[in-house]
Design a protein around this motif. Structure first.
Motif, PDB file in Angstrom:
ATOM      1  N   LYS A  30      35.822  30.981  26.022  1.00  0.00           N
ATOM      2  CA  LYS A  30      34.400  31.181  25.715  1.00  0.00           C
ATOM      3  C   LYS A  30      33.947  30.122  24.727  1.00  0.00           C
ATOM      4  N   ALA A  31      32.801  29.513  24.983  1.00  0.00           N
ATOM      5  CA  ALA A  31      32.126  28.583  24.069  1.00  0.00           C
ATOM      6  C   ALA A  31      33.022  27.442  23.582  1.00  0.00           C
ATOM      7  N   PRO A  32      33.593  26.647  24.499  1.00  0.00           N
ATOM      8  CA  PRO A  32      34.471  25.568  24.055  1.00  0.00           C
ATOM      9  C   PRO A  32      33.756  24.548  23.156  1.00  0.00           C
ATOM     10  N   GLY A  33      32.466  24.306  23.386  1.00  0.00           N
ATOM     11  CA  GLY A  33      31.726  23.377  22.531  1.00  0.00           C
ATOM     12  C   GLY A  33      31.642  23.860  21.098  1.00  0.00           C
ATOM     13  N   THR A  34      31.492  25.155  20.928  1.00  0.00           N
ATOM     14  CA  THR A  34      31.453  25.727  19.583  1.00  0.00           C
ATOM     15  C   THR A  34      32.815  25.585  18.914  1.00  0.00           C
ATOM     16  N   TRP A  35      33.879  25.848  19.656  1.00  0.00           N
ATOM     17  CA  TRP A  35      35.226  25.700  19.102  1.00  0.00           C
ATOM     18  C   TRP A  35      35.512  24.245  18.752  1.00  0.00           C
ATOM     19  N   ILE A  85      35.991  19.336  27.561  1.00  0.00           N
ATOM     20  CA  ILE A  85      36.008  18.061  26.833  1.00  0.00           C
ATOM     21  C   ILE A  85      35.063  18.229  25.651  1.00  0.00           C
ATOM     22  N   VAL A  86      35.630  18.214  24.440  1.00  0.00           N
ATOM     23  CA  VAL A  86      34.831  18.485  23.240  1.00  0.00           C
ATOM     24  C   VAL A  86      34.896  17.353  22.205  1.00  0.00           C
ATOM     25  N   TRP A  87      35.497  16.218  22.567  1.00  0.00           N
ATOM     26  CA  TRP A  87      35.486  15.083  21.637  1.00  0.00           C
ATOM     27  C   TRP A  87      34.035  14.754  21.264  1.00  0.00           C
ATOM     28  N   ASP A  88      33.132  14.883  22.218  1.00  0.00           N
ATOM     29  CA  ASP A  88      31.710  14.589  21.978  1.00  0.00           C
ATOM     30  C   ASP A  88      31.114  15.527  20.928  1.00  0.00           C
ATOM     31  N   GLU A  89      31.474  16.803  20.960  1.00  0.00           N
ATOM     32  CA  GLU A  89      31.010  17.740  19.933  1.00  0.00           C
ATOM     33  C   GLU A  89      31.591  17.388  18.567  1.00  0.00           C
ATOM     34  N   MET A  90      32.832  16.957  18.557  1.00  0.00           N
ATOM     35  CA  MET A  90      33.448  16.600  17.286  1.00  0.00           C
ATOM     36  C   MET A  90      32.699  15.428  16.641  1.00  0.00           C
ATOM     37  N   VAL A  91      32.425  14.389  17.421  1.00  0.00           N
ATOM     38  CA  VAL A  91      31.692  13.239  16.884  1.00  0.00           C
ATOM     39  C   VAL A  91      30.273  13.657  16.484  1.00  0.00           C
ATOM     40  N   GLY A  92      29.643  14.512  17.276  1.00  0.00           N
ATOM     41  CA  GLY A  92      28.308  15.005  16.921  1.00  0.00           C
ATOM     42  C   GLY A  92      28.291  15.730  15.584  1.00  0.00           C
ATOM     43  N   MET A  93      29.327  16.512  15.321  1.00  0.00           N
ATOM     44  CA  MET A  93      29.438  17.197  14.025  1.00  0.00           C
ATOM     45  C   MET A  93      29.622  16.187  12.899  1.00  0.00           C
ATOM     46  N   TRP A  94      30.455  15.198  13.134  1.00  0.00           N
ATOM     47  CA  TRP A  94      30.688  14.188  12.099  1.00  0.00           C
ATOM     48  C   TRP A  94      29.403  13.432  11.780  1.00  0.00           C
ATOM     49  N   ILE A  95      28.608  13.153  12.816  1.00  0.00           N
ATOM     50  CA  ILE A  95      27.315  12.489  12.600  1.00  0.00           C
ATOM     51  C   ILE A  95      26.405  13.380  11.759  1.00  0.00           C
ATOM     52  N   PHE A 114      23.774  21.565  14.126  1.00  0.00           N
ATOM     53  CA  PHE A 114      24.287  20.823  15.275  1.00  0.00           C
ATOM     54  C   PHE A 114      24.347  21.703  16.507  1.00  0.00           C
ATOM     55  N   ARG A 115      24.867  22.916  16.363  1.00  0.00           N
ATOM     56  CA  ARG A 115      24.955  23.808  17.527  1.00  0.00           C
ATOM     57  C   ARG A 115      23.556  24.121  18.071  1.00  0.00           C
ATOM     58  N   PHE A 116      22.575  24.294  17.169  1.00  0.00           N
ATOM     59  CA  PHE A 116      21.196  24.552  17.599  1.00  0.00           C
ATOM     60  C   PHE A 116      20.699  23.424  18.504  1.00  0.00           C
ATOM     61  N   PHE A 117      20.821  22.182  18.048  1.00  0.00           N
ATOM     62  CA  PHE A 117      20.315  21.057  18.835  1.00  0.00           C
ATOM     63  C   PHE A 117      21.169  20.798  20.070  1.00  0.00           C
ATOM     64  N   ASP A 118      22.471  21.045  19.981  1.00  0.00           N
ATOM     65  CA  ASP A 118      23.346  20.826  21.129  1.00  0.00           C
ATOM     66  C   ASP A 118      23.070  21.850  22.231  1.00  0.00           C
ATOM     67  N   ILE A 119      22.773  23.066  21.855  1.00  0.00           N
ATOM     68  CA  ILE A 119      22.502  24.111  22.848  1.00  0.00           C
ATOM     69  C   ILE A 119      21.070  24.016  23.365  1.00  0.00           C
ATOM     70  N   LEU A 120      20.102  23.853  22.474  1.00  0.00           N
ATOM     71  CA  LEU A 120      18.686  23.788  22.867  1.00  0.00           C
ATOM     72  C   LEU A 120      18.374  22.531  23.674  1.00  0.00           C
ATOM     73  N   LYS A 121      18.972  21.414  23.313  1.00  0.00           N
ATOM     74  CA  LYS A 121      18.779  20.127  23.972  1.00  0.00           C
ATOM     75  C   LYS A 121      17.297  19.752  24.115  1.00  0.00           C
ATOM     76  N   PRO A 122      16.601  19.552  22.983  1.00  0.00           N
ATOM     77  CA  PRO A 122      15.205  19.106  23.093  1.00  0.00           C
ATOM     78  C   PRO A 122      15.147  17.697  23.694  1.00  0.00           C
ATOM     79  N   TRP A 123      13.955  17.326  24.189  1.00  0.00           N
ATOM     80  CA  TRP A 123      13.784  15.985  24.734  1.00  0.00           C
ATOM     81  C   TRP A 123      14.069  14.980  23.640  1.00  0.00           C
ATOM     82  N   PRO A 124      14.757  13.908  23.888  1.00  0.00           N
ATOM     83  CA  PRO A 124      15.265  13.367  25.157  1.00  0.00           C
ATOM     84  C   PRO A 124      16.707  13.780  25.467  1.00  0.00           C
ATOM     85  N   ILE A 125      17.266  14.679  24.657  1.00  0.00           N
ATOM     86  CA  ILE A 125      18.673  15.063  24.840  1.00  0.00           C
ATOM     87  C   ILE A 125      18.897  15.673  26.218  1.00  0.00           C
TER      88      ILE A 125
END
Length: 161
Positions: A30-35, A85-95, A114-125
């Protein structure tokens, strides 16, 4: 084509897969991006020991490496963007937490933003998530979510003028 919801056994045998899957955190059902985002947090105090430019350099190298890593692992698995694949989430958190003061409150707030913007994905995300493919596409939506969260964190830290 492989199922993007199942964790491949190669995560435990292939070091590139293990890294892309956030040291195995992306295999959780469940929720690999969150983990994956949580796994990124222990690295923050270490990154914060670096000067600002050093942390920035790590972000740049982590992003460039992620373009290759995520693309390679997705290709190996035969899945465009395997949810594990969550390397992208890891770098996003570091940013998100670049140039943010140390402290658990900032880690928690950065994680939530970060989780808010990653899940909501506002434009242009959202557009990038749907239209840019390969390793760059896997990484870019999370890099942008990290930038949005970073901007929100700094707006809180320094106020919006």
């Amino acid at each position: 084509m492989a199922d993007s919801r199942r964790s491949p056994p190669s995560v435990w045998r292939n070091p590139w897969h293990f890294l892309a899957f956030g040291f195995g955190s992306g295999t959780l059902p469940k929720a690999p991006g969150t983990w994956g985002s949580l796994v990124a947090l222990p690295f923050i105090p270490l990154l914060q020991l670096l000067p600002g430019w050093g942390y920035w350099l790590v972000l740049g190298l982590g992003t460039l490496f992620g373009f290759w890593l995520c693309g390679r692992v997705a290709e190996d698995l035969g899945v465009q963007d395997h949810e594990g694949i969550v390397w992208d989430e890891m770098v996003g958190m570091w940013i998100t937490l670049w140039l943010v003061p140390p402290g658990w409150q900032w880690l928690l707030l950065g994680f939530l933003m970060f989780r808010f913007f990653d899940i909501l994905k506002p434009w242009p995300i959202r557009w990038i998530d749907r239209h840019v493919h390969g390793g760059v596409g896997i990484m870019l939506d999370d890099v942008l979510a990290g930038i949005f969260a970073w901007l929100a964190m700094h707006a809180l830290l320094y106020g919006v003028s």
